[in-house]
Each structure stands twice: as C-alpha cells, then as structure tokens.
Design a protein around this motif. Structure first.
Motif, PDB file in Angstrom:
ATOM      1  N   GLU A  25      17.982  36.384  54.973  1.00 20.28           N
ATOM      2  CA  GLU A  25      19.022  35.783  55.264  1.00 20.28           C
ATOM      3  C   GLU A  25      20.502  36.247  55.037  1.00 20.28           C
ATOM      4  O   GLU A  25      20.602  36.904  53.792  1.00 20.28           O
ATOM      5  CB  GLU A  25      19.213  34.120  54.590  1.00 20.28           C
ATOM      6  N   ARG A  56      24.721  36.378  55.498  1.00 21.93           N
ATOM      7  CA  ARG A  56      26.011  35.670  55.617  1.00 21.93           C
ATOM      8  C   ARG A  56      27.075  36.431  55.869  1.00 21.93           C
ATOM      9  O   ARG A  56      26.966  37.804  55.358  1.00 21.93           O
ATOM     10  CB  ARG A  56      26.057  34.827  54.157  1.00 21.93           C
ATOM     11  N   ASP A 108      28.800  39.145  53.167  1.00 19.55           N
ATOM     12  CA  ASP A 108      27.982  39.743  52.229  1.00 19.55           C
ATOM     13  C   ASP A 108      28.102  41.067  52.071  1.00 19.55           C
ATOM     14  O   ASP A 108      28.585  41.812  52.890  1.00 19.55           O
ATOM     15  CB  ASP A 108      26.447  39.519  52.696  1.00 19.55           C
ATOM     16  N   ARG A 133      27.093  37.966  47.557  1.00 21.09           N
ATOM     17  CA  ARG A 133      26.774  37.082  48.787  1.00 21.09           C
ATOM     18  C   ARG A 133      28.122  36.353  49.224  1.00 21.09           C
ATOM     19  O   ARG A 133      29.011  36.003  48.310  1.00 21.09           O
ATOM     20  CB  ARG A 133      25.801  35.986  48.094  1.00 21.09           C
ATOM     21  N   GLN A 154      29.819  33.108  51.445  1.00 22.43           N
ATOM     22  CA  GLN A 154      29.935  31.412  51.141  1.00 22.43           C
ATOM     23  C   GLN A 154      28.617  31.262  52.115  1.00 22.43           C
ATOM     24  O   GLN A 154      28.662  31.528  53.298  1.00 22.43           O
ATOM     25  CB  GLN A 154      30.747  30.857  51.304  1.00 22.43           C
ATOM     26  N   GLU A 155      27.752  30.156  51.621  1.00 20.69           N
ATOM     27  CA  GLU A 155      26.813  29.639  52.317  1.00 20.69           C
ATOM     28  C   GLU A 155      27.398  28.541  53.335  1.00 20.69           C
ATOM     29  O   GLU A 155      28.268  28.025  53.158  1.00 20.69           O
ATOM     30  CB  GLU A 155      25.985  28.864  51.484  1.00 20.69           C
ATOM     31  N   ASN A 156      26.809  28.729  54.831  1.00 21.99           N
ATOM     32  CA  ASN A 156      27.679  27.832  55.598  1.00 21.99           C
ATOM     33  C   ASN A 156      27.113  26.327  55.610  1.00 21.99           C
ATOM     34  O   ASN A 156      25.746  26.256  55.624  1.00 21.99           O
ATOM     35  CB  ASN A 156      26.851  28.573  57.057  1.00 21.99           C
TER      36      ASN A 156
END
Length: 71
Positions: A8, A10, A13, A65, A67-69
């Motif tokens: 995965e 992002r 990253d 990493r 930010q997570e969506n």
C-alpha cells in the motif's frame, strides 16, 4: 503463480530503494498514485513514473509514511 502481498503506497511516503539513483540518492517521495506510481528523487528532484509492480520490486523499505486517506 505465487500470490504476492500488495504494497500500500500513500502520497508523501518516503521510500528507500534497493539501488541508488544515478545522482547517488536512495530516497524517493511518492507524489502520484494510480496504476503507475509517481516518485521524485529527494537528492536531485528527478521525477519518474513506474508501474506499481516495478516499484514494489525496487522498494527496500519505507523511511516515513504519508497520511492515510480518510474517505
């Protein structure tokens, strides 16, 4: 065929690649997602578009990493 785990990616990253870029830098930042992943060299600012499968093979580790969506 063997099943591989999908990595995965992002936005933002920071990645460390297995081999250095021609400028000597190992670290890249993700700037575009899709079937092709856009990365920019943190050393010389060169931009590349790589197919996701090629990037997964070249990736050594994640330095940080993005930010997570949260949709």
């Amino acid at each position: 065929m063997t099943e591989r785990e999908i990595v995965e990616f992002r936005l933002n990253d920071v990645l460390r690649m297995r081999k250095p870029h021609a400028c000597g830098g190992y670290e890249w930042t993700v700037y575009r997602l899709g079937a092709d992943i856009g990365i920019v060299c943190d050393c010389c600012r060169r931009r590349l578009l790589l197919p996701r499968t090629d990037l997964e093979k070249r990736l050594k580790t994640f330095i940080s990493r993005g930010q997570e969506n949260l949709e």
